[in-house]
Write a protein that holds these residues in place. Structure first.
Motif, PDB file in Angstrom:
ATOM      1  N   LEU A   1      -5.553   1.521 -10.675  1.00  0.00           N
ATOM      2  CA  LEU A   1      -4.225   1.800 -10.133  1.00  0.00           C
ATOM      3  C   LEU A   1      -4.301   3.309  -9.628  1.00  0.00           C
ATOM      4  CD1 LEU A   1      -2.028   0.062 -12.648  1.00  0.00           C
ATOM      5  CD2 LEU A   1      -2.239  -0.610 -10.161  1.00  0.00           C
TER       6      LEU A   1
ATOM      7  N   HIS B   1      -5.394  -5.686 -14.420  1.00  0.00           N
ATOM      8  CA  HIS B   1      -5.044  -4.348 -14.693  1.00  0.00           C
ATOM      9  C   HIS B   1      -5.527  -3.890 -16.220  1.00  0.00           C
ATOM     10  CE1 HIS B   1      -4.117  -3.305 -10.645  1.00  0.00           C
ATOM     11  NE2 HIS B   1      -3.042  -4.608 -10.872  1.00  0.00           N
TER      12      HIS B   1
ATOM     13  N   GLU C   1       0.534  -3.941  -6.787  1.00  0.00           N
ATOM     14  CA  GLU C   1      -0.372  -4.037  -7.994  1.00  0.00           C
ATOM     15  C   GLU C   1      -0.963  -5.402  -7.784  1.00  0.00           C
ATOM     16  OE1 GLU C   1       2.136  -3.460 -11.316  1.00  0.00           O
ATOM     17  OE2 GLU C   1       2.650  -1.311 -10.667  1.00  0.00           O
TER      18      GLU C   1
ATOM     19  N   LEU D   1      -8.395   5.560  -7.562  1.00  0.00           N
ATOM     20  CA  LEU D   1      -7.933   4.535  -8.877  1.00  0.00           C
ATOM     21  C   LEU D   1      -8.589   4.980  -9.952  1.00  0.00           C
ATOM     22  CD1 LEU D   1      -8.392   1.343  -6.534  1.00  0.00           C
ATOM     23  CD2 LEU D   1      -6.439   2.845  -6.502  1.00  0.00           C
TER      24      LEU D   1
ATOM     25  N   THR E   1       0.686   0.176 -14.737  1.00  0.00           N
ATOM     26  CA  THR E   1       1.355  -0.772 -14.119  1.00  0.00           C
ATOM     27  C   THR E   1       3.097  -0.248 -14.156  1.00  0.00           C
ATOM     28  OG1 THR E   1       1.612  -2.367 -16.042  1.00  0.00           O
ATOM     29  CG2 THR E   1      -0.094  -2.460 -14.258  1.00  0.00           C
TER      30      THR E   1
ATOM     31  N   HIS F   1      -7.331   1.352 -14.700  1.00  0.00           N
ATOM     32  CA  HIS F   1      -6.710   0.067 -14.432  1.00  0.00           C
ATOM     33  C   HIS F   1      -6.752  -0.352 -13.029  1.00  0.00           C
ATOM     34  CE1 HIS F   1      -4.661   0.405 -18.665  1.00  0.00           C
ATOM     35  NE2 HIS F   1      -4.735   1.615 -18.340  1.00  0.00           N
TER      36      HIS F   1
ATOM     37  N   LEU G   1      -3.918  -4.632  -5.664  1.00  0.00           N
ATOM     38  CA  LEU G   1      -5.024  -3.733  -6.251  1.00  0.00           C
ATOM     39  C   LEU G   1      -5.878  -4.278  -7.527  1.00  0.00           C
ATOM     40  CD1 LEU G   1      -2.941  -0.236  -6.149  1.00  0.00           C
ATOM     41  CD2 LEU G   1      -5.416  -0.882  -4.828  1.00  0.00           C
TER      42      LEU G   1
END
Length: 166
Positions: free
Chosen positions: A14, A153, A75, A9, A19, A12, A78
């Motif tokens: 991610l 995020h 998202e 990850l 995103t 952010h 996460l």
């Protein structure tokens, strides 16, 4: 066990640069609102070609909303959603899933209208369009709140959460 199979990850939180959900969902928003706009203008101007524009916008919005939901769920899973953000995220998720069904149903109804008489638009359909527009605007408000108020995020919020400050 499966953690080694997932990509790392980033800052952010991610596995990809930024995103994706907001990018896809903005297409859905634009298509739904533009479809309603075309229906209203077509109704009052008697320009029936706008009904065809509306139909195709709703058709592609129906497909796109499911793509937006997939990325939204990934998202959201996460996101480091701290206690203050949870209720907004939950409501945004429920309305998002509901909108997928609502948009699919309205698109189905729109298909029936188009099949019966492509130059006719019932006022009831326009009324539902007003309600759909209101629901879309509320959903946009919730999404904006998640990013601009709660910072999901965003790098500073991710860092604060990882340091246990949230």
């Amino acid at each position: 066990m499966f953690e080694n199979l997932l990509p790392p990850l980033n800052d952010h939180n991610l596995p990809y640069p930024d995103t994706i959900h907001p990018i896809v969902v903005h297409f859905v928003i634009a298509m739904v609102l533009f479809a309603f706009f075309c229906d209203v203008v077509g109704y009052f101007s008697k320009n029936y070609k706008l009904y065809e524009v509306s139909w195709w916008n709703m058709f592609f919005a129906t497909i796109s909303i499911f793509i937006a939901i997939v990325f939204g769920q990934i998202e959201a899973g996460l996101a480091i959603a701290y206690d203050a953000a949870e209720p907004i995220l939950d409501l945004h998720t429920i309305i998002g899933w509901s909108l997928s069904g609502i948009i699919a149903a309205i698109t189905g109804w729109r298909y029936v209208i188009r099949s019966q008489d492509p130059q006719k638009m019932p006022l009831a359909y326009l009324g539902i369009g007003v309600l759909l527009t209101g629901l879309v605007f509320f959903q946009v408000y919730l999404g904006d709140e998640l990013v601009w108020v709660y910072g999901l995020h965003t790098v500073p919020v991710v860092e604060a959460a990882k340091e246990g400050l949230l």
